[in-house]
Design a protein around this motif. Sequence first.
Motif, mmCIF file in Angstrom:
data_model
loop_
_atom_site.group_PDB
_atom_site.id
_atom_site.type_symbol
_atom_site.label_atom_id
_atom_site.label_comp_id
_atom_site.label_asym_id
_atom_site.label_seq_id
_atom_site.Cartn_x
_atom_site.Cartn_y
_atom_site.Cartn_z
ATOM 1 N N LEU A 82 1.214 -1.381 -0.440
ATOM 2 C CA LEU A 82 0.002 -0.463 0.493
ATOM 3 C C LEU A 82 0.984 0.932 0.240
ATOM 4 C CD1 LEU A 82 -3.101 -1.341 2.783
ATOM 5 C CD2 LEU A 82 -2.711 -1.335 0.206
ATOM 6 N N PRO A 83 0.316 2.850 -0.516
ATOM 7 C CA PRO A 83 1.356 3.384 -0.555
ATOM 8 C C PRO A 83 1.718 4.144 0.331
ATOM 9 C CG PRO A 83 -0.759 3.910 -0.550
ATOM 10 C CD PRO A 83 -0.964 2.223 -0.693
ATOM 11 N N ASP A 84 1.939 3.938 1.713
ATOM 12 C CA ASP A 84 1.975 4.058 2.702
ATOM 13 C C ASP A 84 2.844 2.887 3.431
ATOM 14 O OD1 ASP A 84 0.396 2.010 3.797
ATOM 15 O OD2 ASP A 84 -0.500 2.819 5.564
ATOM 16 N N GLY A 85 3.055 1.970 2.526
ATOM 17 C CA GLY A 85 4.418 1.512 2.657
ATOM 18 C C GLY A 85 3.882 0.388 3.651
ATOM 19 N N ARG A 86 2.374 -0.117 4.229
ATOM 20 C CA ARG A 86 2.196 -1.733 4.896
ATOM 21 C C ARG A 86 1.888 -2.524 3.639
ATOM 22 N NH1 ARG A 86 -3.626 -0.363 6.414
ATOM 23 N NH2 ARG A 86 -3.414 1.769 5.276
ATOM 24 N N ALA A 87 2.512 -3.466 3.619
ATOM 25 C CA ALA A 87 3.146 -4.963 2.073
ATOM 26 C C ALA A 87 2.363 -5.799 3.278
ATOM 27 C CB ALA A 87 4.145 -4.483 2.292
ATOM 28 N N LEU A 88 2.393 -7.080 2.004
ATOM 29 C CA LEU A 88 2.702 -8.624 2.716
ATOM 30 C C LEU A 88 2.111 -9.632 1.170
ATOM 31 C CD1 LEU A 88 -0.317 -9.767 0.793
ATOM 32 C CD2 LEU A 88 -1.854 -8.529 2.075
ATOM 33 N N ALA A 89 3.120 -10.327 2.174
ATOM 34 C CA ALA A 89 3.233 -11.540 0.934
ATOM 35 C C ALA A 89 3.136 -12.810 1.349
ATOM 36 C CB ALA A 89 4.413 -11.693 1.234
ATOM 37 N N PHE A 90 1.946 -13.560 0.781
ATOM 38 C CA PHE A 90 2.292 -14.935 1.505
ATOM 39 C C PHE A 90 2.478 -16.322 0.105
ATOM 40 C CE2 PHE A 90 -2.044 -13.237 -0.342
ATOM 41 C CZ PHE A 90 -2.024 -15.205 -1.251
ATOM 42 N N LYS A 91 2.900 -17.495 0.115
ATOM 43 C CA LYS A 91 2.943 -18.552 -0.336
ATOM 44 C C LYS A 91 1.819 -19.618 0.055
ATOM 45 C CE LYS A 91 5.469 -21.756 -2.580
ATOM 46 N NZ LYS A 91 4.656 -22.507 -3.431
ATOM 47 N N ILE A 92 0.621 -20.549 -0.822
ATOM 48 C CA ILE A 92 0.116 -21.259 -0.195
ATOM 49 C C ILE A 92 1.143 -22.040 -0.731
ATOM 50 C CG2 ILE A 92 -1.769 -22.384 -0.972
ATOM 51 C CD1 ILE A 92 -2.461 -19.791 0.651
ATOM 52 N N ASP A 93 1.322 -23.368 -0.045
ATOM 53 C CA ASP A 93 3.166 -24.466 0.357
ATOM 54 C C ASP A 93 2.435 -25.616 -0.867
ATOM 55 O OD1 ASP A 93 5.022 -25.371 1.040
ATOM 56 O OD2 ASP A 93 4.037 -27.239 2.160
ATOM 57 N N ASP A 94 1.248 -25.771 -1.242
ATOM 58 C CA ASP A 94 0.667 -26.933 -2.400
ATOM 59 C C ASP A 94 0.234 -26.109 -3.392
ATOM 60 O OD1 ASP A 94 -1.827 -25.836 -2.004
ATOM 61 O OD2 ASP A 94 -2.831 -27.410 -1.186
ATOM 62 N N GLY A 95 0.684 -24.984 -3.648
ATOM 63 C CA GLY A 95 0.653 -23.950 -4.880
ATOM 64 C C GLY A 95 -0.371 -23.803 -5.391
ATOM 65 N N GLY A 96 -2.256 -24.080 -4.452
ATOM 66 C CA GLY A 96 -3.003 -24.034 -4.646
ATOM 67 C C GLY A 96 -3.851 -22.997 -5.245
ATOM 68 N N GLY A 97 -3.564 -22.610 -6.531
ATOM 69 C CA GLY A 97 -4.012 -20.980 -6.723
ATOM 70 C C GLY A 97 -5.901 -21.239 -6.039
ATOM 71 N N ARG A 98 -6.575 -21.577 -5.735
ATOM 72 C CA ARG A 98 -7.659 -21.625 -5.983
ATOM 73 C C ARG A 98 -7.602 -21.254 -4.300
ATOM 74 N NH1 ARG A 98 -10.555 -27.803 -3.955
ATOM 75 N NH2 ARG A 98 -9.318 -27.922 -2.344
ATOM 76 N N ALA A 99 -6.429 -21.180 -3.497
ATOM 77 C CA ALA A 99 -7.195 -20.646 -2.007
ATOM 78 C C ALA A 99 -6.121 -19.316 -1.781
ATOM 79 C CB ALA A 99 -5.867 -21.368 -1.602
#
Length: 375
Positions: A317-334
């Motif tokens: 976000l423009p104020d510097g808040r951020a996130l990152a994640f990975k679904i371990d099984d690669g399940g894009g539906r999640a």
Amino acid sequence: MSRAPRTPEGPRISDGTPGAPGEAGAPNTPSTSGTARTTGAAPAPEATPAGTSGTSGISGSPGSLPVLAEVVRSGFVEGHHRGSLVVLAADGTVELALGEVATPVFPRSSNKPMQAAGILRAGLDLAGERLALAAASHSGEVFHRDLVQKMLVEHGLDAGQLQCPPDLPLDPVEAETYLASGAVRDRVTMNCSGKHTAMLAVCAQRGWSTESYLDPGHPLQQLIHSVVEEAAGEPVAAVGTDGCGAPLMAITLTGLARAFRSFVLAAPGSAERRVADAMRAHPEYVAGTRRPDTWLMREVPGALSKMGAEAVQAVALPDGRALAFKIDDGGGRALGPVLARALGLLGVTGPVVTRIGTAPLLGGAREVGEIRAAF
């Protein structure tokens, strides 16, 4: 439909201290959209330290990671998607860390903004839709393919020089239309063709080899390697080969979130800020008309968002808040449900969050369940 009881297992929390063909998942079903708003992030659980496992990727058995999403059918929890997620506060500190956020992962196409910044630093003058397409995992829609062809001509290149593999449009709706027209797999149609075109263009401009532009030792790839390390604030832990054939740099999820944060906070006119601004101004070229990255960047002012294959996602976000994640099984539906919940933790609300988070399960061609966040 009544909600099924959640499993008793809670997420494992760590402190986020650094130690590390195409996109995953089909587009969500469109629903009501509108302008979202952001507020202060919701209070996060207190983090407790966890160790890292070096450079061998996500550590521990899959069952040791927290459940990020549940698959609920007819009121019965029939499956789980485990993974890791980090949320950064506006000052860059780790506000929430679930799972192994300090262990290297391959961010896949979530690295593309950094690759595009490396291309700019190498001297290619791109802007607007062209720069957005250089950072894209495009859907293969007609306007994507047309612009790739234009860029090839503008830089004296031929589609035969592209070393990304031939592919169908990433968007399933577009793929059906494409196949019905009698078209076949093509390099221009492959979702990474914009990036590859930009890589070839800067190599031709600099007099660098266009035959070996995907070699990790190539001057362009070495420059991109440096940009990734600088943006992430940590060393690249490993170099692999992405689905499109380009070198792929492993960093931690915490480093990935830091990288996106650095792009939105970069000085105007810098390579990083130019990439962020182009992506946010032209999100349909980054993804497509039926893609969550497009919806989010269109409807949340200043948001920078990029999915990666194997169910990776990064947002700032423009104020510097951020996130990152990975679904371990690669399940894009999640991806959608987890992203929507994570956005809520950042204080982002509005119809677009509901739209992204809606992931129905069908039975007999009617909705009988959902995939829902579990944290």
